[in-house]
Write an enzyme that holds these catalytic residues in place. Structure first.
Site, PDB file in Angstrom:
ATOM      1  N   CYS A  78       0.831  -1.202   0.000  1.00 48.00           N
ATOM      2  CA  CYS A  78       0.000   0.000   0.000  1.00 48.00           C
ATOM      3  C   CYS A  78       0.874   1.264   0.000  1.00 48.00           C
ATOM      4  O   CYS A  78       1.459   1.600  -1.014  1.00 48.00           O
ATOM      5  CB  CYS A  78      -0.981  -0.023   1.168  1.00 48.00           C
ATOM      6  SG  CYS A  78      -2.364   1.130   0.932  1.00 48.00           S
ATOM      7  N   HIS A 168      -3.800  -4.820   0.755  1.00 44.73           N
ATOM      8  CA  HIS A 168      -3.271  -5.345   2.014  1.00 44.73           C
ATOM      9  C   HIS A 168      -3.403  -6.867   2.041  1.00 44.73           C
ATOM     10  O   HIS A 168      -4.470  -7.402   2.348  1.00 44.73           O
ATOM     11  CB  HIS A 168      -4.019  -4.729   3.201  1.00 44.73           C
ATOM     12  CG  HIS A 168      -3.683  -3.294   3.447  1.00 44.73           C
ATOM     13  ND1 HIS A 168      -2.614  -2.908   4.217  1.00 44.73           N
ATOM     14  CD2 HIS A 168      -4.263  -2.149   2.996  1.00 44.73           C
ATOM     15  CE1 HIS A 168      -2.549  -1.582   4.243  1.00 44.73           C
ATOM     16  NE2 HIS A 168      -3.534  -1.101   3.509  1.00 44.73           N
ATOM     17  N   GLU A 170      -2.205  -8.807   4.187  1.00 43.59           N
ATOM     18  CA  GLU A 170      -2.144  -9.303   5.563  1.00 43.59           C
ATOM     19  C   GLU A 170      -3.509  -9.451   6.216  1.00 43.59           C
ATOM     20  O   GLU A 170      -3.642 -10.162   7.225  1.00 43.59           O
ATOM     21  CB  GLU A 170      -1.256  -8.389   6.421  1.00 43.59           C
ATOM     22  CG  GLU A 170      -1.777  -6.974   6.659  1.00 43.59           C
ATOM     23  CD  GLU A 170      -1.407  -5.976   5.579  1.00 43.59           C
ATOM     24  OE1 GLU A 170      -1.377  -4.769   5.870  1.00 43.59           O
ATOM     25  OE2 GLU A 170      -1.135  -6.407   4.432  1.00 43.59           O
ATOM     26  N   GLY A 223       0.409 -14.939  37.950  1.00 43.69           N
ATOM     27  CA  GLY A 223      -0.553 -16.009  37.746  1.00 43.69           C
ATOM     28  C   GLY A 223      -1.018 -16.092  36.308  1.00 43.69           C
ATOM     29  O   GLY A 223      -1.707 -17.032  35.915  1.00 43.69           O
ATOM     30  N   VAL A 225      -0.494 -16.057  31.970  1.00 46.29           N
ATOM     31  CA  VAL A 225       0.264 -16.879  31.033  1.00 46.29           C
ATOM     32  C   VAL A 225       1.664 -16.308  30.800  1.00 46.29           C
ATOM     33  O   VAL A 225       2.654 -17.043  30.826  1.00 46.29           O
ATOM     34  CB  VAL A 225      -0.491 -16.992  29.685  1.00 46.29           C
ATOM     35  CG1 VAL A 225       0.331 -17.762  28.666  1.00 46.29           C
ATOM     36  CG2 VAL A 225      -1.837 -17.666  29.886  1.00 46.29           C
ATOM     37  N   ASP A 226       1.754 -14.990  30.594  1.00 46.51           N
ATOM     38  CA  ASP A 226       3.035 -14.393  30.213  1.00 46.51           C
ATOM     39  C   ASP A 226       4.093 -14.573  31.298  1.00 46.51           C
ATOM     40  O   ASP A 226       5.208 -15.044  31.025  1.00 46.51           O
ATOM     41  CB  ASP A 226       2.853 -12.906  29.903  1.00 46.51           C
ATOM     42  CG  ASP A 226       1.858 -12.664  28.782  1.00 46.51           C
ATOM     43  OD1 ASP A 226       1.666 -13.586  27.962  1.00 46.51           O
ATOM     44  OD2 ASP A 226       1.259 -11.575  28.736  1.00 46.51           O
TER      45      ASP A 226
END
Length: 510
Positions: A78, A168, A170, A223, A225-226
């Site tokens: 683009c 685009h 994506e 506590g 996930v990360d």
């Protein structure tokens, strides 16, 4: 070593989706602001993103194409495609109307970019200018009924090929866009599909070992996930030289402190639980502004870490669960801009901590974090937990925070999450939570008039948290959740359901 694709961001809302698609193709990539070209010797290809700007504007984002042309295979998307045409002698003109939405693209020249692509395929347009003539040494390879859709450099015209798309690829509305990106990175640029969960884990562990050496690391776990996956990686690398702290800040979900602490101990982590409820709630007293709340909560965490660090004289590093969307959302591509929200994991550390940062997940999207955790055998009940904000219920109790309001939010949230689990919906959605609004309304319970708080239920579908759609929970389920919250939580007499998407809304309300 993974092949590396550099994505230069010119401010498009879709830039992160380019990175998502390449990672899904098992190709490693990173996004850099267009004006911060990195000094790296492992660049395999370069992609120039879209932009809200016009190449014809006086304030157009300028980029020195000599940094990439004849040095790497290049793909312009683009704005990137229009900039290449404009800078190399083609013609770009303003359209009478903005070209936005679905269009049918026809391939007019066979090319490796269109391997296994239908001769006519749907693509997504989002631009106000159009390329009317491609530069010398380039040729058009695809068109729509109205415009040039794609063009390429002629063979041997440049040291490395240049491809340009005025649509685009994506976004999912470009039905075969991901296949086109695959053709570019795999067949034009020659990248291998080596970015796998196993390679993520192996490279991360080696990087931590080389970075930390024989030092000790301190890390606060939430506590979520990360932080859980980040701690698991660091623990794999340095063992018990990782000292974990799980802080009860009074803003966790009901019963979460005891449950999660027990889970961490079962994983073999070297962990200490710290009760600091009053400290956080006292610091937040009388504060309503969300940015100020985030900063107060972040400072309180740092204060607890500082206190605990005095008991750990060997600690030289602080581990954090920063992930890539945190980093992307915290960087402006064209200088100072309005902050959407402060990310508690982004921005460095106060000097008084005298610790260096280790962030093993800094370049991973959320789904990649889960894949890495699964590769390491992190327990499913921790790995499959919904994302939970670092400031906790501090940004889900809107307005001024009190212990009583937090309790109301905890009780409503517990009922909500229990219903999602028992109905089978918990594992079908990305994130859910109850938000206590600073709104009281009139209600009737029995024969009595009530004037109590309102709770908003938020539930979204997402892949990485960068964009999100609201979840279409069954009306019957929502009705039961609403009934149980109103009947069981004294102080709440109204429940509403949030049907906003991100963008323009965020997942959290603050």
């Amino acid at each position: 070593m993974n092949d590396f694709v550099l994505i230069l961001d010119f401010g498009s809302q879709y830039t992160q989706l380019i990175a998502r698609r390449l990672r899904e193709l098992n190709v490693y990539c990173e996004i850099y602001p267009y004006n911060k070209f990195p000094k790296r010797d492992d660049i395999k290809a370069v992609i120039l993103s879209g932009s809200p700007f016009s190449v014809l504007d006086d304030n157009a984002l300028k980029f020195d194409l000599s940094l990439v042309i004849n040095k790497y295979p290049v793909l312009g998307v683009c704005y990137g495609a229009q900039m290449i045409s404009h800078e190399l002698g083609g013609h770009v003109l303003r359209s009478d109307k903005r070209e936005y939405g679905k269009a049918i693209m026809s391939v007019i020249e066979p090319d490796v970019l269109f391997n296994d692509i239908d001769p006519a395929t749907q693509v997504w347009m989002s631009h106000g200018d159009s390329i009317t003539q491609v530069p010398e040494h380039f040729e058009i390879i695809a068109k729509t009924s109205d415009i040039v859709a794609a063009y390429r450099s002629l063979p041997d015209a440049f040291k490395y090929p240049i491809y340009c798309m005025q649509y685009h690829p994506e976004v999912t509305h470009s039905l075969q866009g991901k296949a086109m990106l695959s053709n570019f990175v795999h067949h034009v640029a020659g990248c291998g599909a080596t970015w796998t969960p196993a390679s993520m884990v192996k490279e991360s562990i080696e990087r931590i070992k080389n970075l930390v050496g024989n030092d000790h690391v301190m890390m606060g776990l939430s506590g979520g996930v990360d932080s859980t996956v980040a701690a698991s990686l660091i623990h794999r690398a340095i063992g018990d030289r990782l000292h974990c702290i799980f802080i009860d800040n009074g803003l966790l979900r009901k019963g979460e402190f005891e449950e999660v602490l027990q889970s961490y101990e079962g994983m073999g982590l070297n962990i200490k639980g710290v009760k600091a409820n009053d400290m956080f709630l006292d610091a937040l007293a009388g504060v309503s502004d969300p940015e100020q709340k985030r900063k107060i909560i972040g400072k309180a965490f740092i204060d607890v870490f500082e206190q605990e660090s005095h008991t750990m004289p060997d600690v030289k590093w602080l581990g954090q669960g920063t992930i890539y969307p945190d980093v992307i959302e915290s960087v402006s591509v064209h200088g100072p801009s309005v902050t959407i929200k402060s990310h508690h994991n982004v921005g460095g550390l106060p000097e008084k901590l005298k610790l260096k940062l280790v962030e093993p997940l800094r370049m991973l999207f959320k789904d990649e974090v889960r894949r890495a955790g699964k590769e390491m055998g992190v327990p499913a009940h921790l790995l499959d937990r919904h994302p939970f904000p670092g400031p906790g219920l501090g940004i889900r109790v809107l307005g001024e925070i009190t212990k009583e309001k937090v309790t109301l939010c905890q009780e409503a949230d517990k009922i909500y999450i229990q219903h999602l689990r028992s109905s089978g919906w918990y594992d079908k959605v990305w994130q859910a939570g109850a938000i206590l609004l600073p709104v009281q309304s009139v209600g009737v319970m029995g024969d009595e008039r009530t004037y109590e708080f309102t709770v908003a239920l938020r539930c979204v579908q997402s892949l990485d948290g960068m964009t999100a759609e609201w979840s279409h929970l069954p009306y019957e389920l929502l009705a039961q959740i609403s009934s149980d919250i109103i009947n069981q939580v004294k102080g709440i007499n109204r429940v509403v359901y949030d049907i906003s998407t991100k963008p323009p809304a965020t997942i959290e309300w603050e």
